[in-house]
Every structure is written in structure tokens, then in C-alpha cells.
Design a protein around this motif. Structure first.
Motif, PDB file in Angstrom:
ATOM      1  N   ARG A   1      16.414  35.417  85.477  1.00  9.60           N
ATOM      2  CA  ARG A   1      17.734  34.919  85.038  1.00  9.60           C
ATOM      3  C   ARG A   1      18.814  35.312  86.031  1.00  9.60           C
ATOM      4  NH1 ARG A   1      16.050  36.452  79.867  1.00  9.60           N
ATOM      5  NH2 ARG A   1      17.266  38.362  79.914  1.00  9.60           N
TER       6      ARG A   1
ATOM      7  N   GLN B   1      19.040  32.059  76.727  1.00 12.47           N
ATOM      8  CA  GLN B   1      19.599  33.400  76.549  1.00 12.47           C
ATOM      9  C   GLN B   1      21.112  33.403  76.753  1.00 12.47           C
ATOM     10  OE1 GLN B   1      18.051  36.154  75.472  1.00 12.47           O
ATOM     11  NE2 GLN B   1      16.198  34.917  75.195  1.00 12.47           N
ATOM     12  N   ARG B   2      21.596  32.634  77.716  1.00  8.58           N
ATOM     13  CA  ARG B   2      23.055  32.538  77.922  1.00  8.58           C
ATOM     14  C   ARG B   2      23.745  32.059  76.652  1.00  8.58           C
ATOM     15  NH1 ARG B   2      25.436  31.534  83.206  1.00  8.58           N
ATOM     16  NH2 ARG B   2      26.826  30.108  82.101  1.00  8.58           N
TER      17      ARG B   2
ATOM     18  N   GLN C   1      22.514  31.990  73.537  1.00 12.49           N
ATOM     19  CA  GLN C   1      22.292  32.894  72.407  1.00 12.49           C
ATOM     20  C   GLN C   1      23.230  34.101  72.452  1.00 12.49           C
ATOM     21  OE1 GLN C   1      18.403  34.935  72.169  1.00 12.49           O
ATOM     22  NE2 GLN C   1      18.302  34.190  70.056  1.00 12.49           N
ATOM     23  N   GLN C   2      23.456  34.627  73.614  1.00 15.43           N
ATOM     24  CA  GLN C   2      24.338  35.784  73.737  1.00 15.43           C
ATOM     25  C   GLN C   2      25.798  35.416  73.493  1.00 15.43           C
ATOM     26  OE1 GLN C   2      23.482  37.341  77.637  1.00 15.43           O
ATOM     27  NE2 GLN C   2      21.361  37.861  77.103  1.00 15.43           N
ATOM     28  N   ARG C   3      26.178  34.205  73.879  1.00  6.98           N
ATOM     29  CA  ARG C   3      27.582  33.823  73.765  1.00  6.98           C
ATOM     30  C   ARG C   3      27.921  33.251  72.392  1.00  6.98           C
ATOM     31  NH1 ARG C   3      27.543  30.322  77.301  1.00  6.98           N
ATOM     32  NH2 ARG C   3      27.881  28.408  76.103  1.00  6.98           N
ATOM     33  N   ASP C   4      27.011  32.452  71.793  1.00  4.93           N
ATOM     34  CA  ASP C   4      27.353  31.760  70.545  1.00  4.93           C
ATOM     35  C   ASP C   4      26.090  31.504  69.720  1.00  4.93           C
ATOM     36  OD1 ASP C   4      28.475  30.267  68.540  1.00  4.93           O
ATOM     37  OD2 ASP C   4      29.483  28.838  69.865  1.00  4.93           O
ATOM     38  N   PRO C   5      25.554  32.545  69.040  1.00  4.80           N
ATOM     39  CA  PRO C   5      24.309  32.362  68.271  1.00  4.80           C
ATOM     40  C   PRO C   5      24.455  31.351  67.135  1.00  4.80           C
ATOM     41  CG  PRO C   5      25.305  34.510  67.836  1.00  4.80           C
ATOM     42  CD  PRO C   5      26.036  33.933  68.991  1.00  4.80           C
TER      43      PRO C   5
END
Length: 884
Positions: free
Chosen positions: A248, A326-327, A329-333
């Protein structure tokens, strides 16, 4: 005008990486392409080793070699020509004129006058985009100087016209699939980095990285970090997670942060699905420009692949997809779950049920998942996305409503293709438990038939073939209801019959199963009986019928649907046909494609079976070490997953190879296994096992026993029309006759084998043990030998034999004997002069023979090389290394 600054680091290949992987097959491919005058293009995303491979190739060149790594600055023609002028080693003082046309004229004069081959390698060709700069390379491609060999590497298609090269067969395109590491190369790279992996670790790494070299290197680095005190890690999941984190960061630094926000947002939103088309991408992105975004990604070659099929589907490489996911998910699940639900509803409307299940599962909506399975179990099986079903069944275990006959029967249907013995046993117990606890289901016969086909599948996979026939016979008589379950019983019966060598009965059962399944609309699972029927056709010498069958399978929508397990079977089938036809490189490509599909599914689904056929291919190519390693791995996997029919079949082939290599240790262990099987199953062994046992008995000096086995086996295979196995029997008969000193009898057996191979295009005549008989087979073609033996049937046509065997012999024979019917010395002289461009009259004058004699020699050349004109003869001669 000021001369552009010359950057010397653009004029040399990259340094060889420490502990680099040698890739001889690809280097040979580059060499062959260059020698044929093709423009060779390595086209793949970053990190696939394009520059490294070109650098390795440059270092293998003995003649002149020029290197130019392009940058955006070379879109100015003067900068491009300045660097090209310097790369070619032309005088530096001539560049002081700062005149683009003058430099180009000098470059052209130099290239046109070169007397020896000159190799020009262009790296990062994708950075050359301006028409004013591209025009110079276009001229080299349209009107190539005679001595110029041109190779290039590019991320995405270059801004150059290539269609005319494809039309003229002057383009060699090596893409990401060919540059990706296979399992053996993954193992070699790991060993070079002092990482020794188990076989399972290699397969997990290959499947997760899809052979992306950079991804493999990140994984190996994470593995070394985790291997404390020299102890290999037992849990590979943290290592894979760490490798994904490194990848990543790499993708973020090298690509993602350079993208425009709109395109990056499109990437993130479409990463929630495994595959997508323009319509689904538009649904997720909320805009009408999805098609344009896809075109931009393809131009950038940003790890996006178009999947074959009717829907125009695309997918991202799993490493890129994981990074994007992952980007988000980390920012806006919350937004991520909403996208999963949005995708699920759209897929459900399109009746793409397995993909909808996956999306609802990711959205944690298990009630919706259960509802889909209950209503659409039949459709789910047709789609062939076995992994989605298996994952779903694992997730819903214990969930309210999951304890039902519908789910149990669905699970049983996945076992038909996964061949998971442990899951099969568990499924039988679950169905029996449901019958005890819940009483009679809605369709009691269907449940009993399901239990029966699970038991028959266990018998087939476990090697108890006679028991499999008993189970299917009783079930079909007791439960005569016609449905998909009864069709599977017929297929299991056909599988047992084919394994026992009863081909005619097997064909009847398989055709019955196929016809019924097609009538029920199960167009995915039908690939299994189709493959079995194709294998029977190959064994009976009907290779063209098998080829047409597998081509038809490949053209079906289900065969090419992204993520479909059933896509494996056309690749595997075509590989087997090509192997039998001695088109070994094409066979390798098909089997590699089958391996890539198998890697996406549980190991016991198909990977071990693909490996077995790859081992046969390695031996046919003369690569016995790789064949031995691959068969040992097949047996390990088959033993682990209790696939004993395959274990024994691979063992029989491995024993034949052990005889050839005098591997006494293996033979002693195999004989113990053989006698155990004989004690338990009696005569009901696979014909391949009997044949291998006969080869071993001959090796041990037990000629009488070997002869008796062959007599019984010959009677069986002749009755069943098993021409392929009959060929092997005849070769062993010839060997036994030679051991007795019965030379004429040995030649008689070889004559039968030769006629059989010619009549049915059986290429394995010279692939395995038969290649020891090459000189005897050539002797059989001599008129005096045939007269001495009193052979009435004419010898097979020479052009037919050369067409069947020349590709095989070209890789292992000297130039003088690269044909089963070699060229005479005079024919070789004529061929050499044809290669120099001499006319028929010039050849006649040089060799002091008549013009009609030259024409006769040329006609003989055409027949032996199986060509129709001079160009074809010269291409074939280069392929066979017949020219000086």
C-alpha cells in the motif's frame, strides 16, 4: 538553440538487483523474437520486472547494444534525438549542432549502414506521448533498418501505431500474465532471498500476489522479519497483512498520490466489488463518466484487467484493490458499508446471486444472504463462484435459520466441484442429522440422492472405484427420480468407469449426465462431464473432436465469467489436446491459465490435478527434474486432502520416471503402496497403475511377469479403443523384446506403435519412454528395413510424422536430427542457400546440378518441413535451428 542536457544515467541498463531471479524462458523468448525481426514489447504495470528483464537481456548480448530510458523530457524531439544519438555511440561533437533533423539523418545513416545486428532497448516507453517525438520511432517501426533489433518496456500501451506490426507478424507482446512469477519461480526467488517456504506458503503467496514480483518481494521481506531465531512462522496471516501494508505504501508513493481526486475516488468506490462493468461502476460512482474513467485507468495500466466474457468486466489486482479498500475503510467505514449494500442490491437485480451474497455478507446483512440462498440455490450453483458459496456457508454456520435442508443440499452441491473430502464427510453427517431431527424433508428422494452422490464422490476421490460403482448403481435403482442429483450420480459413475479404463461405458454415462444437466439448465457444472468426455476422446485418438469440444466450452458465457470455477476446465482441456499434439509451448500456456484459475479456489478443488498434467508436460519437454518435483508435490497435496485416486495416478507416472532414472528408493516405497492397493482392491486398479507396475517388473528383471501384465492390459485397452494407452503398451512390449534380443519382434511392436501414432495423431510416441526408440523408429522408415521385416502396410507419410513430432524434437535434438525424417546433406545445402536469398538457378549453378534437381530437393524440403513455400521453410528451419 541550446542543446538539451544529456543525462548519462538514461543511457545504461539498471543495475542487476541483488540476488536477482534468472528467467531463462523469458530471455529465450526475447532472443527468439529479436532474431525473427519482431518489435518486442513488454507491457505491464509497474513492479513486474520489465526493466530488470530488459537489463538481463542486454547483458546477454554479445554484439552492439544501446539502451535508452525515456523521461517526459524526451517529448521534445531534440532531447529524444540527442539521447538516442548518444545511446548509439555516435560522435559527441556532431551533437553540438543542436539540429534535430541533422541528428535524425545521421542516426538513420548509421542504422542503415550497420553490418552487424544492433539491439536498441527502450525503457519507460509510455512516457513518450507527443506526436512530434513519436514520429521518429514510428519511422523505425514502419521501415526498420535491416540490422536493428528493437525491444521496449511500457506501462500501458505506447502512443505508437502497432496494428501494422500485428498484421505482418512483427509484434511480440509480453504482458503481465507472462511476466508474473509462476509457482516454481516464486520458490526460486524465495530461496535466493534465503527464505525457505513450505509448498502451502508458496501457493498462498502466488495466489495473493498473482505473481506480481514486487508484491512477492514485500511478502518475503515481511516473512524474514517474522522468522525470529531462525524459526519459520506458523501463522502466515500477519505476514500477509504486513506485506499488504508495504505494498500500500509503495502504490501510494509511486502512483495513487499522483492521480486526480476524481479518478482516485472512482478507484476507491469501485474497489468494494471484485469485478465490475461500466454500469456497476456508474452505480457505485454516482456519475455517468464511468466509461471514461475506465479508459483512463487502462491507459495508465493501473493494475486494471479486462476479463474475457460478454459483459465487458474489469477487475483490479488484489494488492491494489486491498490498498484502495483500506483507504476507504479507514476514512469512512459507514460509507463503505453503504457501498456494499448498494452493490448487493444492483447485483441482485441483475440476478448475479453469488456476487450479491458476497456484498450482503460484507454489509453484515446475513438475513438477506439466507433469503437469497433459500430462493436461488439452483442459480447460485449455475454461476460457479464456489469460493463465495463456501465462504458464505462458513459465515452463516450457527446463524438462525442456517440449519436447513436447503443449505445442506447447497453445501453438498459445492462439494461436487471442490472435491473437499473432509467437507464431504461433514456434509453427509449434517444431512443424516437433519433427517433424524426434522423427519421427512419436502423432497426426501432428493436428500437421499444427495447423500448417495456424496458417498459415490468419496469413493471415487478415495480410490475405491468398484465401491463407487456399487453406490451409484444401488442409488439409481432405488431412487429413479430424474433431477440434477441423479445426473450427478451418473457423472460419478462415469468418473469411476473412466478411472478403471472402461471408456465405452464411461462415455455412455457421461453423455447421459451431460444431456440431463443441460436439460436442467446447469450450464456451468456441465464443464465437468465435458472435460471427462474430452479426455475419453483423447484416449481414443479423437483429438480434433476433443479440441472442438473444449473450444465450444470456452465460448460459453459461464466459462469466461470472472471468478467462475468452471473457467478452469476449458483451459485444462485445451492444454491436454495441445500436449498430445506436441504443441508444448501452447500447452504450457493453457495449463498455466488453468493453474491461475485453480489458485483462486481451495487447493483440493483442482490445483493438484492441474499440477499432475503439468508434470506430464515437463517430462514431454525433457525437463525431468521439474516433472519429478511436481509429481512429488501432487502426491503430497493429494495425500493431505485424501485424493487417493489422483495420488495413485500421479504415483504411477512418478514410478515410470523413477524407472528411467533408476530411483530405487522411490520404487521400493511405490511397490509397497501398489501391493497394499492390490490387496484391498484386487483387479480394480487404474490401467496406469498396471502399466507402471509392468515397467517396474521389467526394471527388476521380472520379464515374464511384465509380459503377462501387458497381455492382459493390451486386451483391455484394445477392447475399449484406448489407443493412447495401447501405444504405451506397445513401447513396453518393444523394450521387453529388445531385452530378449528379439530385434525383429521389437521392431514389429514399434511398427504398430508408429502406425497407431500416425493414424490417430498421438504425439506421446516420443514424449516419455518412447524417445529412447527414436533411432529404431527412423530405421523403420527405411525401405530396406521394411522389406526385411516383410511389412505390407506402407510407412506413415513423412510430412505427417514431421508435422507431429518436429516441435518436440527441435528442443532436444541436434540440428542434423531435429526431424523424425532428417534432411539429407544435399537438402541442407539447398536450404542454406535459400536462406541467403539465392534463386533456384543460382543454387543449381553453385552446386553443379540441374534446375529440375534443385526443384526436386525443394519439394522434398517442403514435405519434410510441412510447409508450402520458401518463407514457411525458412521460418521452420529457424525454429528447428537448422541454419548456420
Amino acid at each position: 538553440m541550446a542543446l538539451p542536457a544529456l543525462k548519462p544515467n538514461q543511457l545504461r541498463p539498471p543495475a542487476e538487483p541483488a540476488k536477482a531471479l534468472a528467467r531463462p524462458r523469458l530471455l529465450q523468448r526475447l532472443a527468439s523474437s529479436a532474431e525473427a525481426g519482431c518489435f518486442t514489447l513488454l507491457q505491464a504495470p509497474l513492479g513486474y520486472g520489465k526493466s530488470t528483464l530488459l537489463g538481463q537481456f542486454a547483458r546477454t548480448q554479445s554484439g552492439r547494444c544501446a539502451w535508452l530510458r525515456l523521461t517526459p523530457a524526451e517529448n521534445q524531439p531534440l532531447s529524444l534525438l540527442t539521447h538516442l544519438h548518444a545511446a548509439l555511440g555516435l560522435p559527441a561533437d556532431h551533437r553540438a549542432t543542436a539540429d534535430a533533423e541533422g541528428l535524425w539523418s545521421e542516426i538513420q545513416r548509421y542504422l542503415e549502414s550497420a553490418g552487424e545486428p544492433l539491439t536498441l532497448l527502450l525503457d519507460d516507453l509510455q512516457l513518450l506521448s507527443s506526436p512530434s517525438a513519436c514520429q521518429y520511432l514510428e519511422q523505425l517501426l514502419h521501415f526498420p533498418p535491416p540490422a536493428l533489433l528493437l525491444l521496449a518496456a511500457s506501462e500501458g500501451p505506447p502512443r505508437l501505431p502497432l496494428a501494422h506490426l500485428r498484421r505482418d507478424a512483427r509484434l511480440t507482446l509480453i504482458d503481465a500474465h507472462e511476466l508474473a512469477l509462476d509457482s516454481e519461480e516464486t520458490r526460486q526467488l524465495a530461496a535466493a532471498r534465503e527464505v525457505h517456504l513450505s509448498a502451502d506458503a508458496v501457493y498462498q503467496l502466488r495466489a495473493g500476489s498473482e505473481g506480481w514480483i514486487s508484491g512477492v518481494l514485500f511478502w518475503l521481506d515481511a516473512y524474514r522479519e517474522a522468522a525470529t531465531n531462525g524459526q519459520p512462522p506458523t501463522d502466515l496471516r500477519p505476514i500477509t497483512g504486513q506485506a499488504y501494508a508495504h505494498a500500500r505504501q509503495f502504490l501510494e508513493e509511486e502512483r495513487l498520490r499522483r492521480l486526480k481526486p476524481a479518478l482516485l475516488g472512482f478507484l476507491e468506490r469501485t474497489s468494494v466489488v471484485q469485478v465490475f462493468d461500466a454500469a456497476l461502476a456508474g452505480e457505485l460512482d454516482g456519475g455517468a463518466e464511468a466509461g471514461e474513467a475506465i479508459r483512463q485507468l487502462r491507459r495508465l495500466d493501473l493494475f486494471i484487467e479486462e476479463r474475457a466474457g460478454q459483459r465487458g468486466e474489469y477487475r483490479y489486482h488484489p494488492v491494489l484493490r486491498n490498498s484502495l479498500y483500506q483507504r476507504l475503510q479507514q476514512r469512512d467505514p459507514q460509507r463503505l458499508r453503504q457501498l456494499h449494500r448498494q452493490a448487493a442490491n444492483w447485483l441482485l437485480e441483475q440476478r448475479r446471486f453469488a456476487e450479491a451474497i458476497y456484498q450482503f455478507g460484507r454489509a453484515r446483512d446475513l438475513d438477506a444472504v439466507l433469503s437469497i440462498v433459500d430462493r436461488h440455490a439452483f442459480d447460485l450453483l449455475r454461476e460457479g463462484q464456489v469460493n463465495a458459496l463456501v465462504d458464505f456457508l462458513g459465515e452463516v454456520a450457527g446463524h438462525a435459520g442456517s440449519d436447513s435442508f436447503t443449505l445442506a443440499v447447497t453445501e453438498a452441491s459445492t462439494i461436487i466441484v471442490t472435491n473437499d473430502v473432509a467437507q464431504t464427510c461433514q456434509c453427509i453427517r449434517r444431512l443424516q442429522g437433519l433427517l433424524r431431527r426434522q423427519g421427512a424433508p419436502r423432497h426426501p428422494q432428493r436428500v437421499q440422492q444427495t447423500i448417495a452422490f456424496l458417498r459415490s464422490r468419496l469413493a471415487y476421490l478415495g480410490g475405491n472405484l468398484a465401491h463407487g460403482l456399487e453406490v451409484t448403481g444401488r442409488a439409481l435403482q432405488r431412487f429413479p427420480q430424474h433431477n440434477a442429483a441423479s445426473s450427478v450420480l451418473h457423472f460419478d459413475r462415469a468418473s469411476c468407469l473412466a478411472a478403471l479404463g472402461r471408456l465405452d461405458e464411461a462415455r455412455g454415462e457421461a453423455e447421459l449426465a451431460l444431456g440431463e444437466l443441460q436439460g436442467f439448465g446447469l450450464s456451468g457444472f456441465t464443464n465437468l462431464p465435458q472435460l471427462l468426455l474430452g479426455q475419453i476422446e483423447l484416449a481414443q485418438g479423437r483429438g480434433e473432436a476433443a479440441w472442438q469440444r473444449f473450444l465450444a466450452m470456452d465460448s460459453q458465457p459461464q466459462a469466461s465469467t470472472a471468478g467462475s470455477f468452471y473457467a478452469l476446465f476449458p483451459h485444462l482441456g485445451k492444454g491436454l489436446v495441445l500436449l498430445q499434439a506436441n504443441q508444448l509451448e501452447q500447452a504450457r500456456q493453457c495449463l498455466d491459465q488453468a493453474e491461475r484459475v485453480a489458485l483462486d479456489f481451495p487447493h483440493c478443488a483442482a490445483l493438484a490435478w492441474v499440477f499432475h498434467h503439468q508434470a506430464c508436460l515437463y517430462w514431454a519437454q525433457g525437463e525431468t527434474r521439474q516433472a519429478r518435483t511436481r509429481w512429488d508435490e501432487v502426491r503430497r497435496m493429494a495425500s493431505q486432502y485424501r485424493l487417493f485416486t489422483l495420488y495413485r495416478q500421479a504415483g504411477a507416472w512418478r514410478a515410470r520416471l523413477a524407472v528411467r532414472e533408476d530411483d530405487q528408493e522411490f520404487l521400493l516405497g511405490w511397490l509397497e503402496e501398489w501391493h497394499w492397493c492390490f490387496r484391498h482392491y484386487g483387479e480394480h486398479l487404474q490401467p496406469e497403475e498396471w502399466l507402471a507396475y509392468a515397467w517396474v517388473q521389467r526394471h527388476l528383471g521380472q520379464h515374464a511377469k511384465a509380459g503377462q501384465i501387458l497381455a492382459d492390459l493390451r486386451e483391455q485397452v484394445q477392447a475399449q479403443g484406448n489407443h493412447r494407452l495401447l501405444l504405451d503398451v506397445l513401447l513396453l512390449e518393444a523394450g521387453l523384446a529388445q531385452d530378449r534380443g528379439a530385434h525383429a519382434e521389437a521392431l514389429g511392436s514399434l511398427e504398430q506403435a508408429l502406425q497407431l501414432a500416425s493414424r490417430h495423431a498421438l504425439g506421446q510416441l516420443l514424449q516419455y519412454e518412447g524417445d529412447d526408440q527414436l533411432e529404431s523408429l527412423r530405421q523403420l522408415l527405411l525401405p530396406q528395413t521394411r522389406a526385411q521385416l516383410g511389412l505390407v502396410e506402407p510407412a506413415p507419410p513423412r510430412e505427417r510424422l514431421n508435422a507431429l513430432f518436429r516441435r518436440l524434437l527441435a528442443g532436444r535434438e541436434t540440428a542434423a536430427s531435429a526431424l523424425i525424417v532428417p534432411l539429407s546433406r544435399r537438402e541442407l545445402d539447398v536450404l542454406q542457400r535459400m536462406a541467403r536469398g539465392q534463386t533456384n538457378q543460382q543454387i543449381a549453378d553453385a552446386l553443379f546440378i540441374s534446375l529440375s534437381t534443385v526443384k526436386t530437393h525443394i519439394n522434398h524440403l517442403f514435405r519434410k518441413l510441412d510447409v508450402v513455400d520458401r518463407d514457411g521453410a525458412l521460418r521452420s528451419a529457424r525454429e528447428l535451428d537448422l541454419l548456420d
